[in-house]
Design an enzyme around this catalytic site. Structure first.
Site, mmCIF file in Angstrom:
data_model
loop_
_atom_site.group_PDB
_atom_site.id
_atom_site.type_symbol
_atom_site.label_atom_id
_atom_site.label_comp_id
_atom_site.label_asym_id
_atom_site.label_seq_id
_atom_site.Cartn_x
_atom_site.Cartn_y
_atom_site.Cartn_z
ATOM 1 N N ASP A 8 0.874 -1.169 0.000
ATOM 2 C CA ASP A 8 0.000 0.000 0.000
ATOM 3 C C ASP A 8 0.915 1.225 0.000
ATOM 4 O OD1 ASP A 8 -2.353 1.641 0.444
ATOM 5 O OD2 ASP A 8 -1.734 1.752 2.546
ATOM 6 N N LEU A 9 0.400 2.371 -0.409
ATOM 7 C CA LEU A 9 1.228 3.583 -0.441
ATOM 8 C C LEU A 9 0.996 4.448 0.796
ATOM 9 C CD1 LEU A 9 3.191 5.512 -1.841
ATOM 10 C CD2 LEU A 9 1.274 6.366 -3.207
#
Length: 218
Positions: A8-9
């Site tokens: 995920d960012l």
């Protein structure tokens, strides 16, 4: 044992709090909803934006789409850079690259923004693939994003692991038969993450890196 590492960012690779919450604050102000305490807007970090406007402020689907447009007015020029890489992340990426893992970003943020952020922070060279949502709001569900990655990269579910800080990351992984690692240094609570039964739960980037050290490599 995992060939592909999906990250995920927001809340996992970078801390985007200032940029995201200020952009949400800007969008809400267009509806004469004034929120001074940015901490109140932390729930917007991670999940699809349109869903969050509906869930937290009762917007209709149409209002939520317009609110996302307002959000992007601020975010595209300013908010995108009000962000910082978590300490230790670069060392982790270096380690995984040395191990010849395939590194992939799986985010609900539009791909075009994710790519700009990774380039700005000079992390783009670590990643083989960046997969996010479309600007029209389609493919914003994390399960759909992970499914697309598995199919397009010809990966088996068993060969991949999803790393994220919110339940949406872990649920998306579960729906694709992919193992997950919940990270407690982001914006999801320990209770939220453990409720989804991740294969691992870590409290810090250091603990995350230790999972991949040769002596205990996963």
């Amino acid at each position: 044992m995992y060939k592909a590492i999906l990250f995920d960012l927001d809340g996992t690779l970078t801390d985007p709090k200032q940029g995201i919450t200020r952009a949400v604050q800007y969008a809400l102000a267009k509806y004469e909803i004034l929120v001074e305490d940015l901490d109140q807007l932390e729930p917007f970090i991670g999940p699809p934006l349109a869903h969050s406007f509906q869930e937290h402020y009762g917007f209709s689907a149409s209002e939520a789409r317009t609110a996302v447009d307002y959000y992007r007015e601020y975010f595209a020029d300013r908010g995108i850079y009000e962000n910082e890489v978590y300490g230790g992340i670069r060392d982790l990426l270096e380690l995984l690259a040395e191990q010849k893992r395939t590194l992939i970003v799986a985010t609900s943020k539009p791909t075009v923004f994710a790519e700009r952020i990774l380039s700005y922070f000079q992390m783009d060279s670590y990643f083989d693939v960046v997969c996010g949502s479309n600007l029209d709001g389609t493919m914003s569900d994390k399960a759909d994003i992970i499914a697309h990655i598995l199919h397009s990269q010809q990966l088996t579910a068993e060969s991949a692991v999803m790393i994220g800080d919110r339940k949406h990351d872990l649920i998306g992984a579960q729906r694709n038969g992919v193992a997950s690692i919940g990270v407690g240094y982001g914006y999801g609570s320990e209770e939220e993450l453990r409720a989804q039964s991740p294969k691992y739960y870590v409290r810090s980037v250091r603990e995350l890196q230790e999972l991949f050290q040769p002596a205990t490599a996963v």
